[in-house]
Scaffold this motif. Structure first.
Motif, PDB file in Angstrom:
ATOM      1  N   LEU A  62      18.182 110.939  65.354  1.00 45.20           N
ATOM      2  CA  LEU A  62      16.971 110.771  66.168  1.00 45.20           C
ATOM      3  C   LEU A  62      17.302 110.317  67.590  1.00 45.20           C
ATOM      4  O   LEU A  62      16.715 110.797  68.550  1.00 45.20           O
ATOM      5  N   CYS A  63      18.257 109.414  67.708  1.00 42.29           N
ATOM      6  CA  CYS A  63      18.514 108.796  69.008  1.00 42.29           C
ATOM      7  C   CYS A  63      19.768 109.301  69.705  1.00 42.29           C
ATOM      8  O   CYS A  63      20.005 108.970  70.858  1.00 42.29           O
ATOM      9  N   GLY A  64      20.581 110.071  69.009  1.00 41.22           N
ATOM     10  CA  GLY A  64      21.805 110.568  69.603  1.00 41.22           C
ATOM     11  C   GLY A  64      22.994 109.701  69.231  1.00 41.22           C
ATOM     12  O   GLY A  64      22.850 108.554  68.823  1.00 41.22           O
ATOM     13  N   ASP A  65      24.165 110.273  69.370  1.00 41.52           N
ATOM     14  CA  ASP A  65      25.410 109.589  69.034  1.00 41.52           C
ATOM     15  C   ASP A  65      26.071 109.110  70.316  1.00 41.52           C
ATOM     16  O   ASP A  65      26.465 109.921  71.151  1.00 41.52           O
ATOM     17  N   PRO A  66      26.202 107.797  70.494  1.00 39.20           N
ATOM     18  CA  PRO A  66      26.778 107.283  71.738  1.00 39.20           C
ATOM     19  C   PRO A  66      28.200 107.782  71.988  1.00 39.20           C
ATOM     20  O   PRO A  66      28.595 107.950  73.130  1.00 39.20           O
ATOM     21  N   ALA A  67      28.945 108.064  70.941  1.00 38.40           N
ATOM     22  CA  ALA A  67      30.331 108.500  71.111  1.00 38.40           C
ATOM     23  C   ALA A  67      30.429 109.905  71.678  1.00 38.40           C
ATOM     24  O   ALA A  67      31.338 110.208  72.441  1.00 38.40           O
ATOM     25  N   THR A  68      29.489 110.761  71.337  1.00 38.47           N
ATOM     26  CA  THR A  68      29.579 112.153  71.774  1.00 38.47           C
ATOM     27  C   THR A  68      28.611 112.521  72.885  1.00 38.47           C
ATOM     28  O   THR A  68      28.769 113.551  73.521  1.00 38.47           O
ATOM     29  N   GLU A  69      27.620 111.689  73.111  1.00 37.13           N
ATOM     30  CA  GLU A  69      26.596 112.033  74.094  1.00 37.13           C
ATOM     31  C   GLU A  69      26.561 111.088  75.290  1.00 37.13           C
ATOM     32  O   GLU A  69      25.633 111.155  76.085  1.00 37.13           O
TER      33      GLU A  69
END
Length: 82
Positions: A62-69
């Motif tokens: 839902l919120c996105g992946d901090p490592a990839t985005e």
């Protein structure tokens, strides 16, 4: 970049839920779902947790992946802030 509002709308459609059905499952009004999907409001922590449970999805979906985005809390809701 996707925002929580666009991801919420997409996932709700994938689950074949109407705004009214999702609102009932979360214990909020249909207007609250509309506001979330339009990016006019942000989900409170209890609503965010309930969304993840009801939709049976991880936070990153839902919120996105901090490592990839290159995650930033500001970019989740404002696609113009890139």
């Amino acid at each position: 970049m996707f925002t929580i509002s666009s991801r919420l709308r997409q996932i709700r459609h994938e689950r074949n839920l109407s705004q009214e059905e999702l609102a009932q499952k979360l214990g909020v009004s249909r207007q609250a779902i509309i506001a979330l999907e339009q990016g006019a409001s942000l989900p409170s922590l209890p609503v965010l947790v309930a969304l993840l449970r009801v939709l049976d999805i991880p936070f990153s979906q839902l919120c996105g992946d901090p490592a990839t985005e290159g995650w930033s809390p500001f970019r989740l809701f404002d696609p113009e802030s890139e």
